[in-house]
Write a protein that holds these residues in place. Sequence first.
Motif, PDB file in Angstrom:
ATOM      1  N   GLY A 172       0.795  -1.215   0.000  1.00  0.00           N
ATOM      2  CA  GLY A 172       0.000   0.000   0.000  1.00  0.00           C
ATOM      3  C   GLY A 172       0.834   1.274   0.000  1.00  0.00           C
ATOM      4  N   ARG A 173       2.149   1.136   0.095  1.00  0.00           N
ATOM      5  CA  ARG A 173       3.028   2.312   0.116  1.00  0.00           C
ATOM      6  C   ARG A 173       3.054   2.985  -1.263  1.00  0.00           C
ATOM      7  NH1 ARG A 173       8.421   2.704  -1.136  1.00  0.00           N
ATOM      8  NH2 ARG A 173       8.541   0.424  -1.232  1.00  0.00           N
ATOM      9  N   TYR A 174       2.869   4.303  -1.275  1.00  0.00           N
ATOM     10  CA  TYR A 174       2.905   5.064  -2.528  1.00  0.00           C
ATOM     11  C   TYR A 174       4.305   5.057  -3.131  1.00  0.00           C
ATOM     12  CZ  TYR A 174       3.193   9.111  -5.616  1.00  0.00           C
ATOM     13  OH  TYR A 174       3.432   9.936  -6.690  1.00  0.00           O
ATOM     14  N   LEU A 175       4.385   4.851  -4.452  1.00  0.00           N
ATOM     15  CA  LEU A 175       5.680   4.811  -5.131  1.00  0.00           C
ATOM     16  C   LEU A 175       5.898   6.012  -6.041  1.00  0.00           C
ATOM     17  CD1 LEU A 175       5.726   1.014  -6.120  1.00  0.00           C
ATOM     18  CD2 LEU A 175       6.886   2.116  -4.178  1.00  0.00           C
ATOM     19  N   ARG A 176       4.974   6.274  -6.962  1.00  0.00           N
ATOM     20  CA  ARG A 176       5.178   7.360  -7.930  1.00  0.00           C
ATOM     21  C   ARG A 176       3.882   7.630  -8.692  1.00  0.00           C
ATOM     22  NH1 ARG A 176       6.851   2.671 -10.101  1.00  0.00           N
ATOM     23  NH2 ARG A 176       6.295   2.173 -12.254  1.00  0.00           N
ATOM     24  N   THR A 177       3.909   8.693  -9.490  1.00  0.00           N
ATOM     25  CA  THR A 177       2.788   9.064 -10.348  1.00  0.00           C
ATOM     26  C   THR A 177       3.299   9.275 -11.761  1.00  0.00           C
ATOM     27  OG1 THR A 177       1.524  10.111  -8.562  1.00  0.00           O
ATOM     28  CG2 THR A 177       1.004  10.790 -10.805  1.00  0.00           C
ATOM     29  N   GLU A 178       2.557   8.759 -12.737  1.00  0.00           N
ATOM     30  CA  GLU A 178       2.889   8.990 -14.140  1.00  0.00           C
ATOM     31  C   GLU A 178       1.707   9.684 -14.816  1.00  0.00           C
ATOM     32  OE1 GLU A 178       3.974   5.319 -15.983  1.00  0.00           O
ATOM     33  OE2 GLU A 178       5.762   5.018 -14.730  1.00  0.00           O
ATOM     34  N   LYS A 179       2.020  10.748 -15.561  1.00  0.00           N
ATOM     35  CA  LYS A 179       0.986  11.504 -16.254  1.00  0.00           C
ATOM     36  C   LYS A 179       0.532  10.765 -17.514  1.00  0.00           C
ATOM     37  CE  LYS A 179       0.792  15.179 -13.589  1.00  0.00           C
ATOM     38  NZ  LYS A 179      -0.456  15.569 -12.886  1.00  0.00           N
ATOM     39  N   THR A 180      -0.752  10.881 -17.823  1.00  0.00           N
ATOM     40  CA  THR A 180      -1.295  10.349 -19.070  1.00  0.00           C
ATOM     41  C   THR A 180      -1.706  11.513 -19.959  1.00  0.00           C
ATOM     42  OG1 THR A 180      -3.576  10.244 -18.250  1.00  0.00           O
ATOM     43  CG2 THR A 180      -2.155   8.347 -17.819  1.00  0.00           C
ATOM     44  N   VAL A 181      -2.243  11.210 -21.128  1.00  0.00           N
ATOM     45  CA  VAL A 181      -2.702  12.255 -22.035  1.00  0.00           C
ATOM     46  C   VAL A 181      -3.886  12.978 -21.410  1.00  0.00           C
ATOM     47  CG1 VAL A 181      -3.662  12.716 -24.316  1.00  0.00           C
ATOM     48  CG2 VAL A 181      -1.904  10.963 -24.031  1.00  0.00           C
ATOM     49  N   LYS A 182      -3.884  14.304 -21.446  1.00  0.00           N
ATOM     50  CA  LYS A 182      -4.989  15.078 -20.896  1.00  0.00           C
ATOM     51  C   LYS A 182      -6.254  14.847 -21.713  1.00  0.00           C
ATOM     52  CE  LYS A 182      -2.177  18.827 -18.985  1.00  0.00           C
ATOM     53  NZ  LYS A 182      -1.914  20.292 -19.010  1.00  0.00           N
ATOM     54  N   ASN A 183      -7.377  14.762 -21.002  1.00  0.00           N
ATOM     55  CA  ASN A 183      -8.641  14.482 -21.675  1.00  0.00           C
ATOM     56  C   ASN A 183      -8.989  15.523 -22.724  1.00  0.00           C
ATOM     57  OD1 ASN A 183      -8.693  12.408 -19.879  1.00  0.00           O
ATOM     58  ND2 ASN A 183     -10.386  13.168 -18.644  1.00  0.00           N
ATOM     59  N   SER A 184      -8.560  16.770 -22.501  1.00  0.00           N
ATOM     60  CA  SER A 184      -8.902  17.853 -23.431  1.00  0.00           C
ATOM     61  C   SER A 184      -8.057  17.813 -24.700  1.00  0.00           C
ATOM     62  CB  SER A 184      -8.715  19.208 -22.733  1.00  0.00           C
ATOM     63  OG  SER A 184      -7.376  19.348 -22.270  1.00  0.00           O
ATOM     64  N   ASP A 185      -6.993  16.976 -24.701  1.00  0.00           N
ATOM     65  CA  ASP A 185      -6.080  16.963 -25.842  1.00  0.00           C
ATOM     66  C   ASP A 185      -6.476  15.965 -26.928  1.00  0.00           C
ATOM     67  OD1 ASP A 185      -4.611  18.852 -24.540  1.00  0.00           O
ATOM     68  OD2 ASP A 185      -3.131  17.452 -23.733  1.00  0.00           O
ATOM     69  N   VAL A 186      -7.404  15.051 -26.632  1.00  0.00           N
ATOM     70  CA  VAL A 186      -7.751  14.009 -27.594  1.00  0.00           C
ATOM     71  C   VAL A 186      -9.266  13.839 -27.650  1.00  0.00           C
ATOM     72  CG1 VAL A 186      -5.584  12.726 -27.398  1.00  0.00           C
ATOM     73  CG2 VAL A 186      -7.447  12.261 -25.798  1.00  0.00           C
ATOM     74  N   GLU A 187      -9.749  13.373 -28.807  1.00  0.00           N
ATOM     75  CA  GLU A 187     -11.179  13.111 -28.940  1.00  0.00           C
ATOM     76  C   GLU A 187     -11.578  11.808 -28.267  1.00  0.00           C
ATOM     77  OE1 GLU A 187     -12.266  13.207 -33.020  1.00  0.00           O
ATOM     78  OE2 GLU A 187     -12.158  15.387 -33.167  1.00  0.00           O
TER      79      GLU A 187
END
Length: 258
Positions: free
Chosen positions: A24-39
């Motif tokens: 349950g220990r937090y490791l990291r965050t990775e960004k994905t494509v923003k919803n506003s950038d794609v259909e």
Amino acid sequence: FIKNEELCIYDFNQGRVLFFAPSGRYLRTEKTVKNSDVECVPQLIRPYGKNKYIAKNSFNGTPEYVTPALSLLDEKYTITQTLEGHSLHTGFLLFDFMNCDDNGGFITYWEALSDTIYAVVNDSMVQPKYLVNFGEYAIPAVERLNKDVYDLIDYVNKPENQKLATLIRYVYEEENYLYFVFSCEDSVRLTLYNKETHNTTTYILPAEVNGGKYRLASFLKVDKDKLIMALEDCENIENNQSLFIINKKELCEKSCFK
């Protein structure tokens, strides 16, 4: 989802994937494509092969725009291809919408209150693969005409329609067997289809285990030698879920419960 022994949570609203250790220990965050950038926006993501993902897309909601049901993503969560052959008609969501093995050998996709189990073919098409024939327990074809999933939910929830077989879920496919769960007559049924003999066996999952009353929770895993299901305590939903484990070999060879 789980990948490389890490617990991964896709945050649709914030456009990110959160990674945790099994403890349950937090490791990291990775960004994905923003919803506003794609259909076409991934709504749910599953690992597919070593460095790819497969996603159920978010329903656009406008009749003039056809939303492909599934897309392929690269390791940076960018859509590389939308799959042809099947589109979304509503925004209704099942979190267990699909299963695929680690190598992408079997990819099965299903939708709420549908009798059809789909498969991904050649990383390009979504095609019907199995039609589940519930016979006298099936939703009448005439009732499916001009009804979306919300209308069908209202229909099957009527007291006189409680006997109908509905909600195919947790579909797993192996070389010799197809497994899935469905609801019928106020009980949960586990089905095994033998692809060699074409025999189908259905088991009623027990509502009572060791004196406690349970119902199937939103988890089922077909492992190498066992089937593992999460069960909720009907009498106290705040209790931690229990695990119900079935010996898969015994299940395939003979009835291990009725």
